[in-house]
Design an enzyme around this catalytic site. Structure first.
Site, PDB file in Angstrom:
ATOM      1  N   ALA A  69      34.641  23.254  57.308  1.00 11.45           N
ATOM      2  CA  ALA A  69      34.774  22.099  56.414  1.00 11.45           C
ATOM      3  C   ALA A  69      33.675  21.118  56.795  1.00 11.45           C
ATOM      4  O   ALA A  69      33.168  21.141  57.929  1.00 11.45           O
ATOM      5  CB  ALA A  69      36.140  21.470  56.608  1.00 11.45           C
ATOM      6  N   GLY A 114      36.842  26.279  58.420  1.00 14.14           N
ATOM      7  CA  GLY A 114      37.148  26.555  57.015  1.00 14.14           C
ATOM      8  C   GLY A 114      36.387  27.754  56.465  1.00 14.14           C
ATOM      9  O   GLY A 114      36.845  28.402  55.523  1.00 14.14           O
ATOM     10  N   GLU A 117      38.320  30.667  57.560  1.00 19.64           N
ATOM     11  CA  GLU A 117      39.545  30.673  56.735  1.00 19.64           C
ATOM     12  C   GLU A 117      39.265  31.192  55.328  1.00 19.64           C
ATOM     13  O   GLU A 117      40.080  31.894  54.731  1.00 19.64           O
ATOM     14  CB  GLU A 117      40.141  29.258  56.682  1.00 19.64           C
ATOM     15  CG  GLU A 117      40.609  28.796  58.052  1.00 19.64           C
ATOM     16  CD  GLU A 117      41.168  27.393  58.032  1.00 19.64           C
ATOM     17  OE1 GLU A 117      42.380  27.257  57.835  1.00 19.64           O
ATOM     18  OE2 GLU A 117      40.396  26.427  58.206  1.00 19.64           O
ATOM     19  N   GLU A 137      38.447  24.384  65.363  1.00 18.62           N
ATOM     20  CA  GLU A 137      39.031  23.086  65.015  1.00 18.62           C
ATOM     21  C   GLU A 137      39.525  22.298  66.226  1.00 18.62           C
ATOM     22  O   GLU A 137      39.381  21.077  66.278  1.00 18.62           O
ATOM     23  CB  GLU A 137      40.183  23.284  64.009  1.00 18.62           C
ATOM     24  CG  GLU A 137      39.719  23.495  62.575  1.00 18.62           C
ATOM     25  CD  GLU A 137      39.437  24.949  62.205  1.00 18.62           C
ATOM     26  OE1 GLU A 137      39.318  25.785  63.125  1.00 18.62           O
ATOM     27  OE2 GLU A 137      39.351  25.244  60.995  1.00 18.62           O
TER      28      GLU A 137
END
Ligand code: CO8
Length: 263
Positions: A69, A114, A117, A137
């Site tokens: 992200a 992300g 993911e 993270e």
């Protein structure tokens, strides 16, 4: 698909294989909210487009699939916006996981946070030998928020998932293949061809059968075993009513390749 415009992704339909490229190379293709929203729109449009038989997701440039992200955006989040953005991403990634046509991640470099993911939400992952994967993270004081805690644990088992999530370690492509995080590793220059070859192979099979297989594995995997089996048997029964089933059986018996109408 032709009328859609995107700022942070590009799309290219090559013979029914839709290439979706995350295109923010200056930040290693990091996902901001707008990019996630655009990914969702691509899948909405591809769902309705009979000219799309398979989707391949990759990252622009030769360094990253998606490096996570966008940390510039994450750094400004409040409890309210954090929950909203996490849920927005979860819903788009679920849209990918439940997509009725095969979705392949062609992991061409860093697939972190992300980005990892996003790859986990795809049905199949093929990695370049240069790829590095991980969920870092916790090194930023957060946890995965796009379904990573759930999908990684289901794919790898709790022990390996907790080791990767709690350490935040990055692993190379070979290790990722060994633990089942990616299906296959190929040389960097052969990644696009390998993903496309697999996409084309799946696209040549019965689309209604492939759709049912994705549904049985994904939805069934979240059910108790007996209910998963019931779903399997129900989908099996449904397929017995399709033109694809008649064509597949006839082609075998007539010793010719099948031409599936997708009905
Ligand atoms: N976000 C924003 N910018 C990034 C990101 C990112 N995730 N990753 C890299 N960049 C930027 C760098 O800041 C740098 O910008 P600049 O040139 O302006 O300095 C540029 O991309 C190039 O990166 P580096 O110079 O760092 O390249 P290196 O080769 O030295 O390192 C790495 C590559 C190892 C990938 C390194 O960039 C890195 O560690 N990136 C961050 C990886 C990371 O921690 N990702 C996880 C983010 S958290 C997350 O994904 C949460 C998901 C769930 C969110 C749910 C709620 C919203």
């Amino acid at each position: 698909m032709a009328n859609e415009t995107y700022d942070n992704v590009t799309t290219d339909n090559r013979d029914g294989i839709l290439w979706l490229t995350i295109n923010r190379p200056k930040v290693l293709n990091a996902l901001n909210a707008k990019t996630v929203e655009e990914i969702g729109r691509v899948f909405e449009s591809a769902l309705r487009d009979d000219g799309v038989r398979c989707v391949i997701i990759t990252g622009a440039g030769d360094k990253a699939f998606v490096a996570g992200a966008d940390i510039n955006e994450l750094a400004t989040m409040t409890p309210v916006t954090g929950k909203f953005v996490s849920e927005q991403g979860q819903s788009v990634f679920l849209q990918i996981e439940r997509f009725p046509k095969p979705v392949i991640a062609a992991i061409n470099g860093f697939a972190l946070g992300g980005g990892c993911e996003l790859a986990l939400a795809c049905h199949i992952r093929i990695a370049s030998e240069k790829a590095q994967l991980g969920l870092p993270e916790v090194t930023l004081g957060i946890i995965p928020g796009y379904g990573g805690t759930q999908r990684m644990a289901r794919l790898l088992g709790k022990g390996k998932a907790l080791e990767l999530i709690c350490s935040g370690d990055r692993i190379g492509a070979a290790e990722a293949e060994k633990i089942g995080l990616v299906n296959r590793v190929v040389p960097a220059e052969g990644l696009a061809a390998a993903a496309e070859e697999l996409g084309k192979k799946i696209a040549s099979r019965s689309p209604v059968a492939v759709r049912a297989a994705i549904e049985a594995v994904n939805r069934g995997g979240d059910m108790p075993f007996e209910e998963g089996q019931l779903l399997e048997a129900t989908l099996f029964g449904l397929l017995c009513s399709t033109e694809d089933m008649k064509e597949g059986m006839a082609a075998f018996l007539e010793k010719r390749p099948a031409k599936f109408p997708g009905k």
